[in-house]
Scaffold this motif. Structure first.
Motif, PDB file in Angstrom:
ATOM      1  N   SER A  42       0.823  -1.216   0.000  1.00  0.00           N
ATOM      2  CA  SER A  42       0.000   0.000   0.000  1.00  0.00           C
ATOM      3  C   SER A  42       0.853   1.259   0.000  1.00  0.00           C
ATOM      4  O   SER A  42       0.522   2.256  -0.645  1.00  0.00           O
TER       5      SER A  42
ATOM      6  N   ARG B 239       1.237   6.726  -6.811  1.00  0.00           N
ATOM      7  CA  ARG B 239       0.125   7.624  -7.112  1.00  0.00           C
ATOM      8  C   ARG B 239       0.558   9.083  -6.970  1.00  0.00           C
ATOM      9  O   ARG B 239       0.235   9.925  -7.799  1.00  0.00           O
ATOM     10  N   TYR B 240       1.306   9.374  -5.901  1.00  0.00           N
ATOM     11  CA  TYR B 240       1.776  10.747  -5.712  1.00  0.00           C
ATOM     12  C   TYR B 240       2.721  11.162  -6.844  1.00  0.00           C
ATOM     13  O   TYR B 240       2.679  12.303  -7.320  1.00  0.00           O
TER      14      TYR B 240
ATOM     15  N   ARG C  64       0.761   4.037  -2.920  1.00  0.00           N
ATOM     16  CA  ARG C  64       0.508   5.453  -2.637  1.00  0.00           C
ATOM     17  C   ARG C  64       1.642   6.335  -3.157  1.00  0.00           C
ATOM     18  O   ARG C  64       1.401   7.413  -3.689  1.00  0.00           O
TER      19      ARG C  64
ATOM     20  N   HIS D 291      -4.942  15.372  -2.228  1.00  0.00           N
ATOM     21  CA  HIS D 291      -4.362  14.156  -1.640  1.00  0.00           C
ATOM     22  C   HIS D 291      -3.084  14.445  -0.861  1.00  0.00           C
ATOM     23  O   HIS D 291      -2.926  13.982   0.262  1.00  0.00           O
TER      24      HIS D 291
END
Length: 624
Positions: free
Chosen positions: A577, A584-585, A581, A607
């Motif tokens: 995870s 994604r950033y 993440r 976010h």
């Protein structure tokens, strides 16, 4: 009444030199000819045998007097300083590691070339009636080639990285190292000549005794350099870090060259030798690259003065009086050296075409012929008449180097030739080629360096804090002082062959500067940079970094990871995870670059700001 400020004639030679540097040399560049040859041509054109001969022929030509060189003593002094700067720069490249990796070519091929070329040329002069001593001085002077002309010509033609380029560099390096011993040998030969050529032990002892003050002075210069240079530059670097001006580093570098040169002169050695010693001593310090950048512009300009002086000293009347004799001597010298170098290069393993290219570019005489033969005339062992003719021929041969280089390239590229295994260190210092370039060696940089070493990845690091650099070098680490925001510094650190660039500094503006400079030099380089926050990361991606690592985001992800693990969530799920993440950033950072739609930028702010600041509204725009 005369003007208290003078008529400006005291600046005449400076005006002529600037005219050559600003007008004549650029014209040579436009037609793809070496700038060194531009300076030589400018010296011939602006010398007393060029435009100067017409200045008094007619009143309307009087203005030409302002376009000619007259004060040859002043030009000679500046020329000597130019040669000293050249040897200082060569000294900066003579680290022990580099010499060790090149020892076969430098001390084998290079020294063999000097010895055999000296013997062949000296034998030729003895056949013309010269004494043994004068023939040896002429032979030693003409055995050397032109570093200042050959290296730029080969670099321009992209021939440095082949077998011929590496062999050429190694021979030139050996020749540059031999200048000081040759000058000392000239002094010994002068003592022998004064004794009538008697080679008994008493005469040799007296000759060597005359070198005792020079040897003591040289030892003192080395000792003083080891004690003073590093602390002096460390003090200057600390003052520079406090914002007291970069010009102090330039001033300190100039001081070292001039002071070492004058110190050597005071004990009877040449200014060039003193500068060479200073360069070698600084080569082992962390300030080598910064000094090289500081000195380089002055070296180029002063070498320009040297070659203008050489060109202005070309006696066109003497050439016109015996053109065939002067040209024939130039050809004879060049052909003799080509034969010697080709034979030795083949003996040391080069293929026939690489050996021929090496021999062609090194065949003509070099700039140190003027230094050595002038010293021979001063010592009284080189007859002025023949020496002047030889210097004329040497000057003419210098003009042939670009054309011989072109011929060698055309011959060598006719077919691909199997090359011997020549060490890459002949052109690239072994401490910075093919490594990771680490900018900033504070706490973050040190940790990255330790991790790289743990995984067998070599690196070279740069930092502008002298205390950090000194501490790292005491541990034997490959860390240097220097500003990586300058392209020249990155080029000296061999960014062209670096595997990756990691920027760890905590000053966002400086990180931007380094990233932009590096990306301009190499479009394919892997660049990983430390970012202050999400906005800074967005900016770095717009500059072309491969990865930007925001401090706030990474701290938040690390806290989340530790929290989930402590709560009993399986480690594999947590790591998956966290990686998801982080990816994604990264996508959001890249999408938020200038020129993209506003939607990804809003997603980024929602976010990332929530993760790093605990709130969903973005902070005002500003410097990270």
């Amino acid at each position: 009444m005369a003007s208290p400020h003078g008529d400006g004639s005291e600046y005449k030679d400076l005006l002529v030199f600037l005219a050559a540097a600003g007008v004549v040399v650029p014209l040579f560049n436009r037609i793809k000819i070496s700038p060194v040859l531009g300076f030589l041509a400018a010296g011939v054109l602006l010398g007393p045998d060029g435009l100067g001969r017409f200045a008094n022929d007619a009143p309307w030509l009087a203005w030409l007097g302002w376009l000619t060189l007259e004060d040859r003593d002043q030009i000679a002094q500046l020329s000597e300083l130019g040669v000293a700067f050249l040897l200082f720069m060569i000294g900066l490249e003579l680290s022990w590691e580099r010499l060790k990796s090149m020892r076969r070519l430098v001390f084998g091929l290079g020294l063999s070339q000097i010895a055999l070329a000296t013997a062949v040329i000296a034998a030729g002069f003895m056949l013309t009636g010269q004494t043994f001593v004068s023939a040896m001085v002429l032979g030693m002077g003409l055995a050397l080639s032109s570093t200042a002309v050959v290296m730029p010509v080969l670099a321009e033609r992209k021939r440095l990285h082949g077998a011929a380029g590496r062999a050429t560099f190694s021979i030139l390096l050996a020749q540059d190292m031999a200048v000081a011993p040759i000058l000392i040998t000239v002094t010994v030969l002068a003592t022998l000549a004064q004794s009538g050529g008697d080679l008994n032990p008493a005469v040799l002892g007296a000759a060597l005794l005359t070198l005792a003050p020079a040897a003591i002075g040289l030892a003192a210069l080395i000792l003083l350099g080891r004690l003073v240079l590093r602390p002096m530059f460390r003090s200057v670097a600390k003052a520079r870090a406090r914002g007291q001006g970069q010009e102090m580093f330039v001033a300190a570098s100039l001081l070292v060259v001039v002071a070492a040169g004058l110190g050597a002169q005071a004990v009877g050695l040449s200014m060039s030798l003193g500068a060479l010693v200073a360069g070698v001593l600084l080569a082992e310090t962390e300030f080598r690259r910064e000094v090289e950048i500081s000195i380089d512009p002055f070296k180029g300009l002063l070498l320009g003065v040297f070659f203008i002086g050489v060109g202005s000293g070309l006696d066109l009347d003497a050439v016109a009086a015996d053109p065939w004799g002067v040209v024939a001597l130039a050809i004879a010298i060049t052909v003799a050296k080509i034969g010697v170098i080709f034979t030795l290069a083949r003996r040391w393993g080069l293929g026939p075409l690489a050996a021929l290219e090496t021999a062609l570019v090194l065949g003509p005489a070099g700039e140190f012929a003027f230094v050595i033969l002038t010293a021979g005339m001063v010592e009284g062992v080189a007859p002025p008449g023949i020496t002047q003719s030889v210097l004329l021929s040497a000057t003419i041969s210098l003009f042939s180097i670009p054309f011989l280089a072109l011929l060698g390239q055309k011959l060598a590229t006719r077919r691909i030739e199997t090359q011997v295994d020549l060490p890459a260190a002949a052109l690239q210092p072994p401490d910075s080629s093919g490594q990771v370039l680490l900018v900033g060696y504070g706490r973050v940089g040190r940790l990255i360096g330790e991790m790289l070493t743990e995984h067998n990845q070599t690196f070279v690091a740069l930092d502008t804090e002298p205390g950090i650099v000194a501490g790292a070098r005491r541990e034997g680490l490959n860390v240097h002082y220097g500003d990586a925001g300058r392209r020249e510094m990155l080029e000296l650190c061999n960014i062209a062959t670096a595997r990756a660039l990691v920027v760890t500094m905590d000053a966002p503006g400086k990180v931007d500067e380094v990233v932009q400079a590096a990306r301009a030099l190499r479009k394919d380089l892997i660049i990983i940079a430390r970012a202050r926050d999400d906005r800074h990361a967005v900016r770095l991606y717009s500059y072309g970094v491969t990865d930007a690592v925001p401090e706030t985001t990474e701290a938040s992800l690390q806290l989340a990871e530790n929290t989930l693990v402590d709560l009993g969530v399986p480690m594999g799920l947590v790591l998956a995870s966290i990686h998801e993440r982080r990816d994604r950033y990264r996508d959001l950072f890249q999408a938020a670059q200038p020129g993209t739609s506003a939607r990804p930028n809003r997603a980024l702010r929602r976010h990332v700001s929530a993760a790093t600041t605990g709130r969903t509204d973005p902070e005002p725009e500003g410097e990270g």
